[in-house]
Design a protein around this motif. Structure first.
Motif, PDB file in Angstrom:
ATOM      1  N   TYR A 130      35.553  31.064  35.779  1.00  0.00           N
ATOM      2  CA  TYR A 130      35.465  31.769  37.066  1.00  0.00           C
ATOM      3  C   TYR A 130      34.713  33.093  36.895  1.00  0.00           C
ATOM      4  CZ  TYR A 130      39.300  28.570  38.320  1.00  0.00           C
ATOM      5  OH  TYR A 130      40.088  27.470  38.520  1.00  0.00           O
ATOM      6  N   GLU A 131      35.014  33.807  35.819  1.00  0.00           N
ATOM      7  CA  GLU A 131      34.316  35.074  35.555  1.00  0.00           C
ATOM      8  C   GLU A 131      32.816  34.834  35.407  1.00  0.00           C
ATOM      9  OE1 GLU A 131      36.199  36.414  31.970  1.00  0.00           O
ATOM     10  OE2 GLU A 131      37.817  37.445  33.041  1.00  0.00           O
ATOM     11  N   ARG A 132      32.446  33.830  34.606  1.00  0.00           N
ATOM     12  CA  ARG A 132      31.028  33.537  34.371  1.00  0.00           C
ATOM     13  C   ARG A 132      30.314  33.117  35.651  1.00  0.00           C
ATOM     14  NH1 ARG A 132      33.552  31.366  29.987  1.00  0.00           N
ATOM     15  NH2 ARG A 132      33.295  29.168  30.610  1.00  0.00           N
ATOM     16  N   LEU A 133      31.042  32.571  36.598  1.00  0.00           N
ATOM     17  CA  LEU A 133      30.443  32.140  37.865  1.00  0.00           C
ATOM     18  C   LEU A 133      30.465  33.247  38.929  1.00  0.00           C
ATOM     19  CD1 LEU A 133      31.697  28.459  38.025  1.00  0.00           C
ATOM     20  CD2 LEU A 133      29.380  29.281  37.565  1.00  0.00           C
ATOM     21  N   GLY A 134      30.885  34.455  38.533  1.00  0.00           N
ATOM     22  CA  GLY A 134      30.774  35.592  39.430  1.00  0.00           C
ATOM     23  C   GLY A 134      32.003  35.956  40.226  1.00  0.00           C
ATOM     24  N   PHE A 135      33.143  35.359  39.908  1.00  0.00           N
ATOM     25  CA  PHE A 135      34.375  35.760  40.575  1.00  0.00           C
ATOM     26  C   PHE A 135      34.847  37.090  39.999  1.00  0.00           C
ATOM     27  CE2 PHE A 135      34.341  31.335  41.700  1.00  0.00           C
ATOM     28  CZ  PHE A 135      35.020  31.264  42.908  1.00  0.00           C
ATOM     29  N   SER A 136      35.336  37.971  40.865  1.00  0.00           N
ATOM     30  CA  SER A 136      35.845  39.284  40.469  1.00  0.00           C
ATOM     31  C   SER A 136      37.347  39.330  40.667  1.00  0.00           C
ATOM     32  CB  SER A 136      35.209  40.381  41.327  1.00  0.00           C
ATOM     33  OG  SER A 136      33.812  40.353  41.194  1.00  0.00           O
ATOM     34  N   TYR A 137      38.003  40.122  39.853  1.00  0.00           N
ATOM     35  CA  TYR A 137      39.455  40.254  39.929  1.00  0.00           C
ATOM     36  C   TYR A 137      39.886  41.079  41.135  1.00  0.00           C
ATOM     37  CZ  TYR A 137      39.833  38.285  35.275  1.00  0.00           C
ATOM     38  OH  TYR A 137      39.763  37.443  34.198  1.00  0.00           O
ATOM     39  N   LEU A 138      41.017  40.699  41.709  1.00  0.00           N
ATOM     40  CA  LEU A 138      41.662  41.455  42.778  1.00  0.00           C
ATOM     41  C   LEU A 138      42.969  42.021  42.233  1.00  0.00           C
ATOM     42  CD1 LEU A 138      41.246  38.870  45.691  1.00  0.00           C
ATOM     43  CD2 LEU A 138      39.815  40.870  45.222  1.00  0.00           C
ATOM     44  N   ASN A 139      43.495  43.046  42.899  1.00  0.00           N
ATOM     45  CA  ASN A 139      44.728  43.675  42.450  1.00  0.00           C
ATOM     46  C   ASN A 139      45.987  43.048  43.028  1.00  0.00           C
ATOM     47  OD1 ASN A 139      43.417  45.626  40.857  1.00  0.00           O
ATOM     48  ND2 ASN A 139      42.993  46.845  42.672  1.00  0.00           N
ATOM     49  N   ALA A 140      45.828  42.184  44.019  1.00  0.00           N
ATOM     50  CA  ALA A 140      46.993  41.596  44.676  1.00  0.00           C
ATOM     51  C   ALA A 140      46.605  40.246  45.278  1.00  0.00           C
ATOM     52  CB  ALA A 140      47.502  42.533  45.777  1.00  0.00           C
ATOM     53  N   PRO A 141      47.594  39.403  45.521  1.00  0.00           N
ATOM     54  CA  PRO A 141      47.291  38.099  46.129  1.00  0.00           C
ATOM     55  C   PRO A 141      46.923  38.232  47.598  1.00  0.00           C
ATOM     56  CG  PRO A 141      49.655  38.363  45.917  1.00  0.00           C
ATOM     57  CD  PRO A 141      49.024  39.555  45.249  1.00  0.00           C
ATOM     58  N   MET A 142      46.306  37.187  48.108  1.00  0.00           N
ATOM     59  CA  MET A 142      45.938  37.113  49.520  1.00  0.00           C
ATOM     60  C   MET A 142      46.495  35.809  50.089  1.00  0.00           C
ATOM     61  SD  MET A 142      41.921  38.248  49.377  1.00  0.00           S
ATOM     62  CE  MET A 142      41.725  38.027  51.133  1.00  0.00           C
ATOM     63  N   GLY A 143      46.712  35.782  51.381  1.00  0.00           N
ATOM     64  CA  GLY A 143      47.117  34.551  52.053  1.00  0.00           C
ATOM     65  C   GLY A 143      48.523  34.108  51.702  1.00  0.00           C
ATOM     66  N   ASN A 144      48.886  32.965  52.250  1.00  0.00           N
ATOM     67  CA  ASN A 144      50.227  32.415  52.069  1.00  0.00           C
ATOM     68  C   ASN A 144      50.141  31.128  51.264  1.00  0.00           C
ATOM     69  OD1 ASN A 144      51.170  34.470  53.798  1.00  0.00           O
ATOM     70  ND2 ASN A 144      50.662  33.224  55.573  1.00  0.00           N
ATOM     71  N   THR A 145      49.805  31.243  49.984  1.00  0.00           N
ATOM     72  CA  THR A 145      49.601  30.065  49.151  1.00  0.00           C
ATOM     73  C   THR A 145      50.902  29.412  48.727  1.00  0.00           C
ATOM     74  OG1 THR A 145      49.601  31.284  47.065  1.00  0.00           O
ATOM     75  CG2 THR A 145      47.471  31.075  48.225  1.00  0.00           C
ATOM     76  N   GLY A 146      51.973  30.199  48.650  1.00  0.00           N
ATOM     77  CA  GLY A 146      53.249  29.676  48.191  1.00  0.00           C
ATOM     78  C   GLY A 146      53.349  29.570  46.681  1.00  0.00           C
ATOM     79  N   HIS A 147      52.343  30.063  45.963  1.00  0.00           N
ATOM     80  CA  HIS A 147      52.348  29.977  44.500  1.00  0.00           C
ATOM     81  C   HIS A 147      52.610  31.351  43.898  1.00  0.00           C
ATOM     82  CE1 HIS A 147      49.647  26.369  45.454  1.00  0.00           C
ATOM     83  NE2 HIS A 147      50.888  25.975  45.329  1.00  0.00           N
ATOM     84  N   CYS A 148      53.858  31.752  43.933  1.00  0.00           N
ATOM     85  CA  CYS A 148      54.232  33.105  43.518  1.00  0.00           C
ATOM     86  C   CYS A 148      54.128  33.325  42.003  1.00  0.00           C
ATOM     87  CB  CYS A 148      55.630  33.443  44.021  1.00  0.00           C
ATOM     88  SG  CYS A 148      56.907  32.295  43.434  1.00  0.00           S
ATOM     89  N   TYR A 149      54.046  32.268  41.205  1.00  0.00           N
ATOM     90  CA  TYR A 149      53.930  32.438  39.761  1.00  0.00           C
ATOM     91  C   TYR A 149      52.537  32.913  39.351  1.00  0.00           C
ATOM     92  CZ  TYR A 149      54.142  31.610  34.760  1.00  0.00           C
ATOM     93  OH  TYR A 149      54.096  31.782  33.400  1.00  0.00           O
ATOM     94  N   CYS A 150      51.547  32.586  40.142  1.00  0.00           N
ATOM     95  CA  CYS A 150      50.165  32.946  39.802  1.00  0.00           C
ATOM     96  C   CYS A 150      50.009  34.462  39.794  1.00  0.00           C
ATOM     97  CB  CYS A 150      49.186  32.317  40.793  1.00  0.00           C
ATOM     98  SG  CYS A 150      49.153  30.523  40.702  1.00  0.00           S
ATOM     99  N   GLY A 151      49.480  34.981  38.696  1.00  0.00           N
ATOM    100  CA  GLY A 151      49.315  36.427  38.562  1.00  0.00           C
ATOM    101  C   GLY A 151      47.864  36.855  38.444  1.00  0.00           C
ATOM    102  N   ILE A 152      46.956  35.926  38.616  1.00  0.00           N
ATOM    103  CA  ILE A 152      45.519  36.244  38.574  1.00  0.00           C
ATOM    104  C   ILE A 152      44.939  35.869  39.928  1.00  0.00           C
ATOM    105  CG2 ILE A 152      43.283  35.688  37.531  1.00  0.00           C
ATOM    106  CD1 ILE A 152      44.819  35.139  34.908  1.00  0.00           C
ATOM    107  N   TRP A 153      44.276  36.842  40.557  1.00  0.00           N
ATOM    108  CA  TRP A 153      43.679  36.636  41.881  1.00  0.00           C
ATOM    109  C   TRP A 153      42.224  37.068  41.783  1.00  0.00           C
ATOM    110  CZ3 TRP A 153      47.748  40.253  41.241  1.00  0.00           C
ATOM    111  CH2 TRP A 153      49.018  39.668  41.301  1.00  0.00           C
ATOM    112  N   MET A 154      41.339  36.220  42.285  1.00  0.00           N
ATOM    113  CA  MET A 154      39.913  36.487  42.166  1.00  0.00           C
ATOM    114  C   MET A 154      39.198  36.150  43.472  1.00  0.00           C
ATOM    115  SD  MET A 154      39.310  34.883  38.332  1.00  0.00           S
ATOM    116  CE  MET A 154      37.958  35.922  37.782  1.00  0.00           C
ATOM    117  N   MET A 155      38.011  36.738  43.641  1.00  0.00           N
ATOM    118  CA  MET A 155      37.218  36.540  44.860  1.00  0.00           C
ATOM    119  C   MET A 155      35.741  36.500  44.495  1.00  0.00           C
ATOM    120  SD  MET A 155      37.448  36.534  48.310  1.00  0.00           S
ATOM    121  CE  MET A 155      38.803  37.550  48.849  1.00  0.00           C
ATOM    122  N   LYS A 156      35.006  35.718  45.260  1.00  0.00           N
ATOM    123  CA  LYS A 156      33.552  35.678  45.107  1.00  0.00           C
ATOM    124  C   LYS A 156      32.931  35.652  46.494  1.00  0.00           C
ATOM    125  CE  LYS A 156      29.774  32.794  43.341  1.00  0.00           C
ATOM    126  NZ  LYS A 156      29.039  33.719  42.510  1.00  0.00           N
TER     127      LYS A 156
END
Length: 160
Positions: free
Chosen positions: A132-158
């Motif tokens: 994801y990093e190599r494809l240009g996704f950047s890290y976010l500081n917090a989750p977005m939306g209502n995914t229901g996956h509270c275990y995930c601690g990495i959030w990224m955006m492109k």
């Protein structure tokens, strides 16, 4: 191997691939897609407008090797879709299929009118996070939306 749209007959194989991959990396925790019943019927889930799910298939041997999709997750801005349920069998990894699959998803998202793609991941899936990093996704500081996956601690955006 080809990348094609999901079919109903793919559902069982894809649910198995997702669960086996999370088990392989020790990421089969509550709060992950592992316990998400929707993975048992992905073909139905991705009938939602402005969504798609692509399957990596070895058509010659009639074998599903993985998949990934774009979904308008509830709670995300209208211009943002989520890259979801991207999993590949071990023998498929490191051969460019993940990159091709992500690029196909990003292309679909752009054609569907999105300008950003969000994703969630976890430390256990560091190989995917590196891609994801190599494809240009950047890290976010917090989750977005209502995914229901509270275990995930990495959030990224492109932006696309």
């Amino acid at each position: 191997m080809v990348i094609r749209n999901i079919r109903e007959e793919d559902d069982e194989a894809l649910a198995s691939i997702i669960r086996r991959t999370l088990e392989e990396f020790g990421a089969n925790h509550p709060g992950t897609v592992y316990f998400d019943e929707a993975i048992n019927r992905l073909s139905k889930m991705f009938q939602t407008e402005r969504s798609t799910y692509f399957v990596v298939s070895d058509e010659e041997n009639n074998k599903i090797l993985g998949g990934g999709g774009i979904y308008p997750t509830e709670g995300l801005p209208a211009d943002t879709a989520e890259l979801v349920k991207l999993y590949l069998l071990p023998e498929t990894r490191g051969k460019g299929f993940g990159k091709s699959l992500i690029n196909k998803c990003l292309s679909f998202a752009k054609q569907a009118g999105y300008s950003k793609v969000y994703l969630e991941s976890m430390d256990e899936l560091s190989g995917a996070v590196g891609l994801y990093e190599r494809l240009g996704f950047s890290y976010l500081n917090a989750p977005m939306g209502n995914t229901g996956h509270c275990y995930c601690g990495i959030w990224m955006m492109k932006e696309i």
